[in-house]
Design a protein around this motif. Structure first.
Motif, PDB file in Angstrom:
ATOM      1  N   LEU A 188       1.690  -8.342   0.821  1.00  0.00           N
ATOM      2  CA  LEU A 188       2.085  -6.956   1.122  1.00  0.00           C
ATOM      3  C   LEU A 188       3.372  -6.579   0.387  1.00  0.00           C
ATOM      4  CD1 LEU A 188       1.391  -6.727   4.965  1.00  0.00           C
ATOM      5  CD2 LEU A 188       0.026  -5.787   3.112  1.00  0.00           C
ATOM      6  N   ILE A 189       4.358  -7.460   0.435  1.00  0.00           N
ATOM      7  CA  ILE A 189       5.638  -7.176  -0.236  1.00  0.00           C
ATOM      8  C   ILE A 189       5.428  -7.093  -1.749  1.00  0.00           C
ATOM      9  CG2 ILE A 189       7.916  -8.149  -0.756  1.00  0.00           C
ATOM     10  CD1 ILE A 189       7.930  -9.182   2.176  1.00  0.00           C
ATOM     11  N   LEU A 190       4.648  -8.027  -2.298  1.00  0.00           N
ATOM     12  CA  LEU A 190       4.362  -8.008  -3.742  1.00  0.00           C
ATOM     13  C   LEU A 190       3.644  -6.717  -4.119  1.00  0.00           C
ATOM     14  CD1 LEU A 190       4.406  -9.594  -6.420  1.00  0.00           C
ATOM     15  CD2 LEU A 190       2.148 -10.487  -5.779  1.00  0.00           C
ATOM     16  N   TRP A 191       2.662  -6.305  -3.356  1.00  0.00           N
ATOM     17  CA  TRP A 191       1.917  -5.058  -3.604  1.00  0.00           C
ATOM     18  C   TRP A 191       2.881  -3.872  -3.648  1.00  0.00           C
ATOM     19  CZ3 TRP A 191      -3.700  -4.337  -2.821  1.00  0.00           C
ATOM     20  CH2 TRP A 191      -4.115  -3.008  -2.894  1.00  0.00           C
ATOM     21  N   MET A 192       3.751  -3.776  -2.657  1.00  0.00           N
ATOM     22  CA  MET A 192       4.677  -2.631  -2.585  1.00  0.00           C
ATOM     23  C   MET A 192       5.700  -2.671  -3.712  1.00  0.00           C
ATOM     24  SD  MET A 192       5.234  -2.028   1.494  1.00  0.00           S
ATOM     25  CE  MET A 192       5.018  -3.662   2.183  1.00  0.00           C
ATOM     26  N   VAL A 193       6.230  -3.854  -4.021  1.00  0.00           N
ATOM     27  CA  VAL A 193       7.232  -3.966  -5.087  1.00  0.00           C
ATOM     28  C   VAL A 193       6.617  -3.611  -6.438  1.00  0.00           C
ATOM     29  CG1 VAL A 193       8.656  -5.633  -6.379  1.00  0.00           C
ATOM     30  CG2 VAL A 193       8.698  -5.602  -3.878  1.00  0.00           C
ATOM     31  N   VAL A 194       5.433  -4.161  -6.718  1.00  0.00           N
ATOM     32  CA  VAL A 194       4.775  -3.884  -8.005  1.00  0.00           C
ATOM     33  C   VAL A 194       4.508  -2.383  -8.138  1.00  0.00           C
ATOM     34  CG1 VAL A 194       2.611  -4.168  -9.286  1.00  0.00           C
ATOM     35  CG2 VAL A 194       3.781  -6.158  -8.356  1.00  0.00           C
ATOM     36  N   ASN A 195       4.006  -1.745  -7.096  1.00  0.00           N
ATOM     37  CA  ASN A 195       3.693  -0.319  -7.165  1.00  0.00           C
ATOM     38  C   ASN A 195       4.953   0.544  -7.187  1.00  0.00           C
ATOM     39  OD1 ASN A 195       0.705   0.186  -7.154  1.00  0.00           O
ATOM     40  ND2 ASN A 195       0.898  -1.304  -5.501  1.00  0.00           N
ATOM     41  N   ALA A 196       6.029   0.088  -6.575  1.00  0.00           N
ATOM     42  CA  ALA A 196       7.284   0.839  -6.626  1.00  0.00           C
ATOM     43  C   ALA A 196       7.921   0.733  -8.006  1.00  0.00           C
ATOM     44  CB  ALA A 196       8.238   0.331  -5.557  1.00  0.00           C
ATOM     45  N   VAL A 197       7.834  -0.453  -8.628  1.00  0.00           N
ATOM     46  CA  VAL A 197       8.421  -0.658  -9.958  1.00  0.00           C
ATOM     47  C   VAL A 197       7.617   0.096 -11.014  1.00  0.00           C
ATOM     48  CG1 VAL A 197       8.832  -2.391 -11.763  1.00  0.00           C
ATOM     49  CG2 VAL A 197       9.499  -2.853  -9.396  1.00  0.00           C
ATOM     50  N   LEU A 198       6.302   0.091 -10.912  1.00  0.00           N
ATOM     51  CA  LEU A 198       5.463   0.783 -11.897  1.00  0.00           C
ATOM     52  C   LEU A 198       5.560   2.301 -11.759  1.00  0.00           C
ATOM     53  CD1 LEU A 198       2.237  -1.425 -11.913  1.00  0.00           C
ATOM     54  CD2 LEU A 198       4.037  -1.351 -13.633  1.00  0.00           C
ATOM     55  N   ALA A 199       5.984   2.773 -10.654  1.00  0.00           N
ATOM     56  CA  ALA A 199       6.191   4.202 -10.346  1.00  0.00           C
ATOM     57  C   ALA A 199       5.031   5.079 -10.804  1.00  0.00           C
ATOM     58  CB  ALA A 199       7.517   4.682 -10.896  1.00  0.00           C
ATOM     59  N   ALA A 200       5.137   5.750 -11.962  1.00  0.00           N
ATOM     60  CA  ALA A 200       4.110   6.703 -12.410  1.00  0.00           C
ATOM     61  C   ALA A 200       2.812   6.012 -12.804  1.00  0.00           C
ATOM     62  CB  ALA A 200       4.644   7.528 -13.581  1.00  0.00           C
ATOM     63  N   LYS A 201       2.897   4.756 -13.275  1.00  0.00           N
ATOM     64  CA  LYS A 201       1.689   4.047 -13.714  1.00  0.00           C
ATOM     65  C   LYS A 201       1.119   3.140 -12.614  1.00  0.00           C
ATOM     66  CE  LYS A 201       3.031   4.001 -18.537  1.00  0.00           C
ATOM     67  NZ  LYS A 201       3.312   3.205 -19.701  1.00  0.00           N
ATOM     68  N   ALA A 202       1.597   3.264 -11.399  1.00  0.00           N
ATOM     69  CA  ALA A 202       1.177   2.406 -10.283  1.00  0.00           C
ATOM     70  C   ALA A 202      -0.294   2.647  -9.944  1.00  0.00           C
ATOM     71  CB  ALA A 202       2.039   2.682  -9.064  1.00  0.00           C
ATOM     72  N   PHE A 203      -0.979   1.571  -9.608  1.00  0.00           N
ATOM     73  CA  PHE A 203      -2.382   1.705  -9.196  1.00  0.00           C
ATOM     74  C   PHE A 203      -2.488   2.202  -7.754  1.00  0.00           C
ATOM     75  CE2 PHE A 203      -1.163  -2.707  -8.487  1.00  0.00           C
ATOM     76  CZ  PHE A 203      -1.623  -2.974  -7.214  1.00  0.00           C
ATOM     77  N   ASP A 204      -1.395   2.130  -6.986  1.00  0.00           N
ATOM     78  CA  ASP A 204      -1.361   2.648  -5.609  1.00  0.00           C
ATOM     79  C   ASP A 204       0.033   3.212  -5.355  1.00  0.00           C
ATOM     80  OD1 ASP A 204      -2.054   3.219  -2.994  1.00  0.00           O
ATOM     81  OD2 ASP A 204      -1.718   1.173  -2.269  1.00  0.00           O
ATOM     82  N   PRO A 205       0.286   4.458  -5.772  1.00  0.00           N
ATOM     83  CA  PRO A 205       1.632   5.010  -5.640  1.00  0.00           C
ATOM     84  C   PRO A 205       2.097   5.136  -4.190  1.00  0.00           C
ATOM     85  CG  PRO A 205       0.089   6.643  -6.506  1.00  0.00           C
ATOM     86  CD  PRO A 205      -0.650   5.362  -6.348  1.00  0.00           C
ATOM     87  N   TYR A 206       3.378   5.538  -4.059  1.00  0.00           N
ATOM     88  CA  TYR A 206       4.151   5.367  -2.824  1.00  0.00           C
ATOM     89  C   TYR A 206       3.455   5.525  -1.479  1.00  0.00           C
ATOM     90  CZ  TYR A 206       7.115   6.254   1.078  1.00  0.00           C
ATOM     91  OH  TYR A 206       7.646   6.278   2.322  1.00  0.00           O
ATOM     92  N   PRO A 207       2.788   6.426  -1.014  1.00  0.00           N
ATOM     93  CA  PRO A 207       2.437   6.208   0.405  1.00  0.00           C
ATOM     94  C   PRO A 207       1.480   5.023   0.586  1.00  0.00           C
ATOM     95  CG  PRO A 207       1.592   8.370  -0.320  1.00  0.00           C
ATOM     96  CD  PRO A 207       2.288   7.708  -1.489  1.00  0.00           C
TER      97      PRO A 207
END
Length: 169
Positions: free
Chosen positions: A71-90
């Motif tokens: 869960l933490i890895l998923w959130m960190v990766v998506n927060a770091v990728l920001a615009a290119k995230a496969f699952d953005p912030y919410p």
């Protein structure tokens, strides 16, 4: 309660009114008591064994730490990728994954608990049989000790009366 009656009927069905206590004890000693009432894993299907294994792992600290790490890895990766995230912030996809995991995990754990309950029921039935045998054997020993004490008392009285008769003669 029905199981107790069933067990009593099973144990006592072959007891006849003309049987001695020792014959009853021998009959009880020969009745089925499993040394390992929980045995019988081979009767389970692959799915049942898999459900047990998943339930065992899902209820462990290893699962909690691993799942928290994912869960933490998923959130960190998506927060770091920001615009290119496969699952953005919410993290909507993460919520969907968590819901699916819970929906699949709950019935698997319940199936495993049902099988564990059946194992516990068999153990309790076995314990009941052992306790019943032990109780009957103890009652038999108690009766024998009382008979021995009664005979000893009668012999003491006879000896006392014989001594009394010898003194008077």
């Amino acid at each position: 309660m029905k199981e107790n009656r069933k067990l009593l009927k099973e144990v006592l069905k072959d007891i006849h009114h003309d049987m001695t206590d020792e014959e009853v004890l021998n009959l009880l000693a020969d009745s089925k008591i499993s040394a390992r009432p929980e045995s019988g894993k081979s009767k389970y299907t692959f799915g049942q064994r898999a459900a047990d294994a998943i339930a065992k792992f899902a209820g462990s600290w290893a699962f909690i730490f691993a799942f928290t790490g994912v869960l933490i890895l998923w959130m960190v990766v998506n927060a770091v990728l920001a615009a290119k995230a496969f699952d953005p912030y919410p993290f909507i996809l993460l919520n969907l994954v968590l819901s699916c995991v819970a929906a699949i995990q709950a019935p698997l754990i319940m199936m495993s608990q049902n099988r564990q309950e059946e194992k516990d029921r068999r153990r309790a039935e076995n314990d009941y049989k052992v306790n019943l045998k032990t109780e009957i054997m103890i009652e038999d020993l108690y009766d024998k000790v009382n008979a021995i004490l009664a005979k000893q008392s009668a012999l003491e009285k006879k000896l006392d009366s014989d001594k009394h008769n010898e003194k008077n003669s």
